[in-house]
Scaffold this motif. Structure first.
Motif, PDB file in Angstrom:
ATOM      1  N   TRP A 109       0.920  -1.113  -0.038  1.00 51.14           N
ATOM      2  CA  TRP A 109       0.139   0.196   0.417  1.00 51.14           C
ATOM      3  C   TRP A 109       1.389   1.207  -0.338  1.00 51.14           C
ATOM      4  O   TRP A 109       0.778   2.683  -0.466  1.00 51.14           O
ATOM      5  CB  TRP A 109      -1.147  -0.111   1.238  1.00 51.14           C
ATOM      6  N   LEU A 131      -4.099  -3.841  -5.096  1.00 48.28           N
ATOM      7  CA  LEU A 131      -5.144  -4.386  -4.107  1.00 48.28           C
ATOM      8  C   LEU A 131      -5.371  -6.405  -4.137  1.00 48.28           C
ATOM      9  O   LEU A 131      -5.604  -6.781  -3.376  1.00 48.28           O
ATOM     10  CB  LEU A 131      -6.817  -4.475  -5.334  1.00 48.28           C
ATOM     11  N   SER A 190      -2.553  -7.631  -2.191  1.00 46.38           N
ATOM     12  CA  SER A 190      -2.645  -6.934  -0.531  1.00 46.38           C
ATOM     13  C   SER A 190      -3.978  -7.876  -0.625  1.00 46.38           C
ATOM     14  O   SER A 190      -3.945  -8.568   1.011  1.00 46.38           O
ATOM     15  CB  SER A 190      -3.341  -5.366  -0.177  1.00 46.38           C
ATOM     16  N   GLY A 191      -4.356  -8.082  -1.275  1.00 49.95           N
ATOM     17  CA  GLY A 191      -5.774  -9.789  -1.276  1.00 49.95           C
ATOM     18  C   GLY A 191      -5.430 -10.582  -1.197  1.00 49.95           C
ATOM     19  O   GLY A 191      -5.551 -11.449   0.310  1.00 49.95           O
ATOM     20  N   GLU A 198      -3.739 -10.502   2.189  1.00 53.68           N
ATOM     21  CA  GLU A 198      -5.099 -10.724   3.484  1.00 53.68           C
ATOM     22  C   GLU A 198      -5.550 -12.411   3.410  1.00 53.68           C
ATOM     23  O   GLU A 198      -5.884 -12.135   4.303  1.00 53.68           O
ATOM     24  CB  GLU A 198      -6.498 -10.152   3.210  1.00 53.68           C
ATOM     25  N   GLY A 226     -10.148  -7.229  -2.504  1.00 53.91           N
ATOM     26  CA  GLY A 226      -9.028  -7.433  -2.884  1.00 53.91           C
ATOM     27  C   GLY A 226      -9.220  -7.894  -4.579  1.00 53.91           C
ATOM     28  O   GLY A 226      -8.520  -7.272  -5.634  1.00 53.91           O
ATOM     29  N   SER A 232      -9.510  -6.163  -8.177  1.00 49.73           N
ATOM     30  CA  SER A 232      -8.469  -6.114  -9.039  1.00 49.73           C
ATOM     31  C   SER A 232      -8.402  -6.955 -10.149  1.00 49.73           C
ATOM     32  O   SER A 232      -8.199  -6.714 -11.467  1.00 49.73           O
ATOM     33  CB  SER A 232      -7.057  -7.515  -7.931  1.00 49.73           C
ATOM     34  N   THR A 291     -12.277   1.155  -7.069  1.00 52.33           N
ATOM     35  CA  THR A 291     -11.863   1.101  -5.892  1.00 52.33           C
ATOM     36  C   THR A 291     -12.006   1.975  -4.708  1.00 52.33           C
ATOM     37  O   THR A 291     -12.821   0.950  -3.734  1.00 52.33           O
ATOM     38  CB  THR A 291     -10.590   2.270  -6.605  1.00 52.33           C
ATOM     39  N   TYR A 316     -14.364  -1.532  -3.586  1.00 51.81           N
ATOM     40  CA  TYR A 316     -13.487  -2.328  -2.235  1.00 51.81           C
ATOM     41  C   TYR A 316     -13.396  -0.865  -1.171  1.00 51.81           C
ATOM     42  O   TYR A 316     -13.567  -2.038  -0.256  1.00 51.81           O
ATOM     43  CB  TYR A 316     -12.289  -2.133  -3.143  1.00 51.81           C
ATOM     44  N   VAL A 331     -14.607  -3.438   2.905  1.00 56.18           N
ATOM     45  CA  VAL A 331     -13.643  -3.142   3.841  1.00 56.18           C
ATOM     46  C   VAL A 331     -14.040  -2.317   4.888  1.00 56.18           C
ATOM     47  O   VAL A 331     -14.148  -2.768   5.387  1.00 56.18           O
ATOM     48  CB  VAL A 331     -12.466  -2.397   3.240  1.00 56.18           C
TER      49      VAL A 331
END
Length: 197
Positions: free
Chosen positions: A81, A109, A112-113, A116, A139, A143, A161, A164, A168
């Protein structure tokens, strides 16, 4: 949602969880209200979103209850990020096209997805890790949408975006409020003294 999580954990992590949710909510709401965003709004706005989300994740992962091994995917997420934020600022200052903006956001994304979902694998040792499942899926899904949707302009990039971010915000916000309420109740009713963050 936090009923099986011990108070020493909820007391320490609710703040960074709520900060992440708040940042996502503000960004998501902004994307809803700004209907015709310029390149600067999309690039700088997304950079601010990634920067503050990364900061919140850093605050979360450095807390004592978070398992040492789980800090690897969380650190990766925060780093991705932060790098995305710097890259988006560079994209704007360099006057690069919208295609580069969506590639940067899609990569951030998606990576990071994946991180996660990796963090979710610690859910048995650390119950709050279960919050990363839907955020990770969101994410990766967003993406994928950014990669496969044709003719993406700044309006669509910003809106996708923002979607998303709203997902979250709701998911993480519910958990964070649950952690905060559990801690607050224990402090008021049982005289619980929370540990220092």
């Amino acid at each position: 949602m936090s009923q099986k999580i011990d108070l020493d954990t909820t007391a320490v992590i609710y703040r960074p969880v709520l900060i992440r949710a708040g940042v996502a909510a503000l960004f998501g709401i902004a994307t809803f209200f700004i209907q015709e965003p310029s390149d600067a709004i999309v690039n700088y706005g997304s950079a601010i979103f990634f920067l503050f989300s990364g900061s919140a994740m850093w605050e979360y992962l450095r807390r004592d209850p978070v398992p040492e091994a789980m800090r690897t995917p969380l650190s990766l997420m925060a780093a991705v990020w932060m790098l995305a934020a710097l890259t988006l600022v560079g994209v704007q200052l360099g006057g690069v096209s919208a295609a580069v903006t969506w590639i940067v956001i899609a990569a951030a994304l998606g990576l990071s997805g994946i991180a996660e979902l990796w963090a979710f694998s610690w859910r048995k040792a650390f119950a709050p890790a279960r919050d990363h499942l839907i955020a990770g899926i969101a994410g990766i899904a967003v993406s994928g949408i950014l990669v496969f949707v044709q003719n993406l302009d700044y309006h669509r990039i910003f809106g996708i975006t923002g979607t998303y971010a709203l997902i979250v915000a709701v998911l993480i916000g519910i958990s964070g409020i649950g952690y905060w309420l559990d801690t607050r109740k224990a402090v008021k009713e049982d005289g619980y003294v929370p540990p220092a963050p």
